[in-house]
Design an enzyme around this catalytic site. Structure first.
Site, short mmCIF file in Angstrom:
data_model
loop_
_atom_site.label_atom_id
_atom_site.label_comp_id
_atom_site.label_asym_id
_atom_site.label_seq_id
_atom_site.Cartn_x
_atom_site.Cartn_y
_atom_site.Cartn_z
N TRP A 21 4.94 1.85 2.74
CA TRP A 21 4.57 3.22 2.36
C TRP A 21 5.61 4.22 2.87
CZ3 TRP A 21 1.55 7.13 5.46
CH2 TRP A 21 1.23 8.27 4.67
N TYR A 54 2.71 3.33 -4.20
CA TYR A 54 3.85 3.64 -3.33
C TYR A 54 5.12 3.82 -4.17
CZ TYR A 54 0.93 2.06 0.61
OH TYR A 54 -0.08 1.89 1.55
N SER A 154 -10.07 -0.08 1.23
CA SER A 154 -9.24 0.78 2.06
C SER A 154 -9.83 2.18 2.09
CB SER A 154 -7.80 0.83 1.53
OG SER A 154 -6.99 1.66 2.35
N GLN A 180 -8.65 -1.69 5.08
CA GLN A 180 -7.38 -1.14 5.55
C GLN A 180 -7.59 0.34 5.88
OE1 GLN A 180 -2.95 -0.53 3.75
NE2 GLN A 180 -3.67 -2.63 3.92
N ALA A 213 0.54 7.60 13.89
CA ALA A 213 0.09 8.90 13.36
C ALA A 213 1.23 9.57 12.59
CB ALA A 213 -0.43 9.80 14.47
N GLY A 286 5.63 0.65 10.18
CA GLY A 286 6.57 1.14 9.19
C GLY A 286 7.90 1.42 9.84
N ASN A 296 9.71 -1.73 17.28
CA ASN A 296 8.26 -1.86 17.07
C ASN A 296 7.77 -3.26 17.42
OD1 ASN A 296 8.00 0.78 16.20
ND2 ASN A 296 8.12 0.26 14.03
#
Length: 319
Positions: A21, A54, A154, A180, A213, A286, A296
């Site tokens: 995304w 997306y 989701s 999700q 976030a 992401g 990450n």
């Protein structure tokens, strides 16, 4: 990397996964996608998340081209897609979960991805205008046809999810097995409270998104919106209110102090905090460049540093 069962299903997903995304097509071209997916795979990731909407289908096209270039054994990885918003303006082609749209949408996604099936398919949002029973039957048929293996929801209300499960059980259909939802330190109520019964009574799985976030929990927005960041993209200017919220930024600064004491980044702290929750099947991360993927992935090593005292300190900041 550890692998967790997707709820009570037999499927196991890597505790960290990679999503597309915002990034794929908008910030990431094919070569970068190949590099990032390869780095994630090397770290143990087996799940790559996508959605029809997306980049208006282009994210699926890039991921499909990347998979072809990478040449991985199909059974060794998991791919998802999601349906609701649609790609066209026709009355039965957008903002719906009706049977016609769903059965046609899966064919479009498979073509863009270059696959004969996806592993996970989601109803991307609830559709109050379509009976839940119609949607459940359509998703069952998609699974029954072999075009998807598991289906889920989701951002659905818990009551609608339970209704879908009960309809499927009553008619002996393939039932939804995962949700999700957005879940991070600043967005907790739905996951921790509203969905509690789904996890406890129904063994629902979860593939959570936005662990940082939308980047706020990296600390990069502490002094404004950096050029090239998600917050600087015109299409995502609706995120600016959250990304420049002074009260939240104050909390991020305190979290950064905790992270510094542990010798980790604020982002790694935020991701590891999510992994402490056993109801999280996988955290979808992401990235817009491969260095972020590497950083990450290191969050899995931070989990053991989150002792009860550290978790309490975190809770005092974010409560």
């Amino acid at each position: 990397m550890e692998y967790r069962h997707l709820g009570r299903s037999g499927l196991r997903v890597s505790e960290l996964s990679l999503g597309s995304w915002v990034t794929f097509h908008n910030q990431v071209n094919l070569d970068a996608a190949v590099e990032m997916m390869s780095a994630a795979r090397d770290a143990g990731v087996n799940f790559f998340d996508n959605a029809e909407i997306y980049a208006k289908g282009k994210s699926e096209t890039i991921m499909g081209a990347a998979l072809k270039k990478l040449g991985w054994r199909r059974s060794s990885y998991l791919i998802s897609t999601k349906f609701f918003w649609g790609l066209n303006e026709g009355i039965n082609e957008k903002d719906t979960l009706n049977r016609k749209y769903l059965l046609e949408a899966i064919d479009g996604s498979l073509k863009r991805l270059g696959l004969d099936h996806v592993d996970l398919v989601y109803c991307h949002r609830p559709d109050p205008a379509t009976p839940i029973e119609e949607t459940v039957w359509a998703m069952h048929n998609i699974v029954e046809s072999g075009k998807a293996i598991y289906w889920g929801t989701s951002e659905w209300p818990a009551a609608d999810i339970i209704a879908a499960i009960e309809i499927a059980e009553r008619h002996h259909l393939h039932k939804p097995v995962m949700e999700q939802p957005e879940y991070n330190m600043f967005h907790r109520e739905r996951f921790e409270v509203d969905y509690a019964r789904l996890f406890d009574d129904y063994g629902y799985g979860s593939t959570t998104w936005s662990p940082l976030a939308s980047g706020l929990l990296t600390g990069k927005y502490n002094d404004g919106v950096p050029e090239g960041s998600r917050g600087s993209l015109k299409r995502y200017d609706w995120l600016l209110e959250q990304l420049t919220d002074k009260a939240l930024i104050k909390k991020v600064r305190k979290l950064t102090e905790i992270a510094n004491d542990l010798g980790v980044s604020t982002a790694q702290l935020a991701i590891a905090w999510l992994l402490k929750n056993s109801n999280v099947s996988t955290v979808i991360t992401g990235a817009s460049r491969v260095g972020q993927v590497h950083q990450n992935m290191k969050a899995v090593d931070v989990v053991e540093k989150l002792t009860p005292d550290v978790m309490e300190a975190i809770e005092k900041v974010i409560a």
